[in-house]
Scaffold this motif. Structure first.
Motif, PDB file in Angstrom:
ATOM      1  N   GLN A  15       0.837  -1.202   0.000  1.00 35.42           N
ATOM      2  CA  GLN A  15       0.000   0.000   0.000  1.00 35.42           C
ATOM      3  C   GLN A  15       0.876   1.258   0.000  1.00 35.42           C
ATOM      4  O   GLN A  15       0.594   2.212  -0.725  1.00 35.42           O
ATOM      5  N   MET A  16       1.948   1.256   0.791  1.00 33.39           N
ATOM      6  CA  MET A  16       2.829   2.418   0.837  1.00 33.39           C
ATOM      7  C   MET A  16       3.562   2.608  -0.490  1.00 33.39           C
ATOM      8  O   MET A  16       3.693   3.734  -0.978  1.00 33.39           O
ATOM      9  N   HIS A  17       4.010   1.515  -1.103  1.00 32.67           N
ATOM     10  CA  HIS A  17       4.664   1.603  -2.409  1.00 32.67           C
ATOM     11  C   HIS A  17       3.703   2.134  -3.467  1.00 32.67           C
ATOM     12  O   HIS A  17       4.088   2.926  -4.332  1.00 32.67           O
ATOM     13  N   SER A  18       2.472   1.700  -3.393  1.00 38.56           N
ATOM     14  CA  SER A  18       1.462   2.171  -4.330  1.00 38.56           C
ATOM     15  C   SER A  18       1.228   3.675  -4.162  1.00 38.56           C
ATOM     16  O   SER A  18       1.127   4.414  -5.147  1.00 38.56           O
ATOM     17  N   PHE A  76      -1.316  12.384  -0.745  1.00 38.47           N
ATOM     18  CA  PHE A  76      -1.274  10.978  -1.109  1.00 38.47           C
ATOM     19  C   PHE A  76      -0.516  10.079  -0.134  1.00 38.47           C
ATOM     20  O   PHE A  76      -0.688   8.865  -0.170  1.00 38.47           O
ATOM     21  N   VAL A  77       0.343  10.613   0.707  1.00 33.24           N
ATOM     22  CA  VAL A  77       1.086   9.789   1.659  1.00 33.24           C
ATOM     23  C   VAL A  77       0.323   9.800   2.977  1.00 33.24           C
ATOM     24  O   VAL A  77       0.147  10.846   3.603  1.00 33.24           O
ATOM     25  N   GLY A  78      -0.137   8.619   3.374  1.00 34.03           N
ATOM     26  CA  GLY A  78      -1.025   8.459   4.516  1.00 34.03           C
ATOM     27  C   GLY A  78      -0.588   9.115   5.811  1.00 34.03           C
ATOM     28  O   GLY A  78      -1.358   9.861   6.418  1.00 34.03           O
ATOM     29  N   PRO A  79       0.638   8.857   6.294  1.00 34.79           N
ATOM     30  CA  PRO A  79       1.037   9.467   7.572  1.00 34.79           C
ATOM     31  C   PRO A  79       1.028  10.995   7.534  1.00 34.79           C
ATOM     32  O   PRO A  79       0.626  11.638   8.495  1.00 34.79           O
ATOM     33  N   TYR A  80       1.434  11.572   6.417  1.00 34.16           N
ATOM     34  CA  TYR A  80       1.416  13.025   6.295  1.00 34.16           C
ATOM     35  C   TYR A  80      -0.020  13.541   6.282  1.00 34.16           C
ATOM     36  O   TYR A  80      -0.339  14.554   6.889  1.00 34.16           O
ATOM     37  N   LYS A  81      -0.870  12.833   5.558  1.00 33.36           N
ATOM     38  CA  LYS A  81      -2.274  13.235   5.461  1.00 33.36           C
ATOM     39  C   LYS A  81      -2.936  13.200   6.843  1.00 33.36           C
ATOM     40  O   LYS A  81      -3.658  14.127   7.218  1.00 33.36           O
ATOM     41  N   LEU A  82      -2.668  12.137   7.612  1.00 30.08           N
ATOM     42  CA  LEU A  82      -3.232  12.037   8.960  1.00 30.08           C
ATOM     43  C   LEU A  82      -2.706  13.143   9.863  1.00 30.08           C
ATOM     44  O   LEU A  82      -3.448  13.714  10.660  1.00 30.08           O
ATOM     45  N   PHE A  83      -1.417  13.448   9.736  1.00 30.68           N
ATOM     46  CA  PHE A  83      -0.826  14.511  10.547  1.00 30.68           C
ATOM     47  C   PHE A  83      -1.493  15.854  10.260  1.00 30.68           C
ATOM     48  O   PHE A  83      -1.835  16.596  11.185  1.00 30.68           O
TER      49      PHE A  83
END
Length: 104
Positions: A15-18, A76-83
């Motif tokens: 998922q992270m690579h995608s 698009f990058v999950g951890p950044y989006k959540l932050f």
């Protein structure tokens, strides 16, 4: 290429690579905006078509790339989006708590 080695990776890694592939794809498209600036600059230099608006467009289209590239990553990058979501929620909660006035 990602799907051929996906069987060796965990689901979270795939998922992270995608997501990173998506980010890089969108960021690779951004230089298209420079081609608009180059074309517009060429038209001005050759005296084919030139206006103050067009001159402004040349600078704006080049400045668009460094403005949008970090936003693509944040989206698009999950951890950044959540932050960013947590940060904005925190600020909205602080604004909401300071704007509520007690009526005792």
């Amino acid at each position: 290429k990602l799907s051929s080695s996906a069987s060796k990776m965990s689901g979270k890694t795939v998922q992270m690579h995608s997501a990173l592939t998506r980010v890089l794809t969108f960021q690779a498209i951004l230089p298209v905006f420079i081609s608009f600036a180059v074309g517009s600059y060429g038209l001005c230099q050759l005296d084919i078509m030139c206006s103050p608006t067009q001159e402004h467009f040349i600078l704006e289209s080049v400045a668009f790339i460094p403005l949008v590239a970090p936003l693509i990553t944040l989206n698009f990058v999950g951890p950044y989006k959540l932050f960013v979501k947590k940060l904005s929620k925190l600020e909205f909660d602080q604004i909401r708590s300071t704007s509520v006035v007690s009526t005792k």
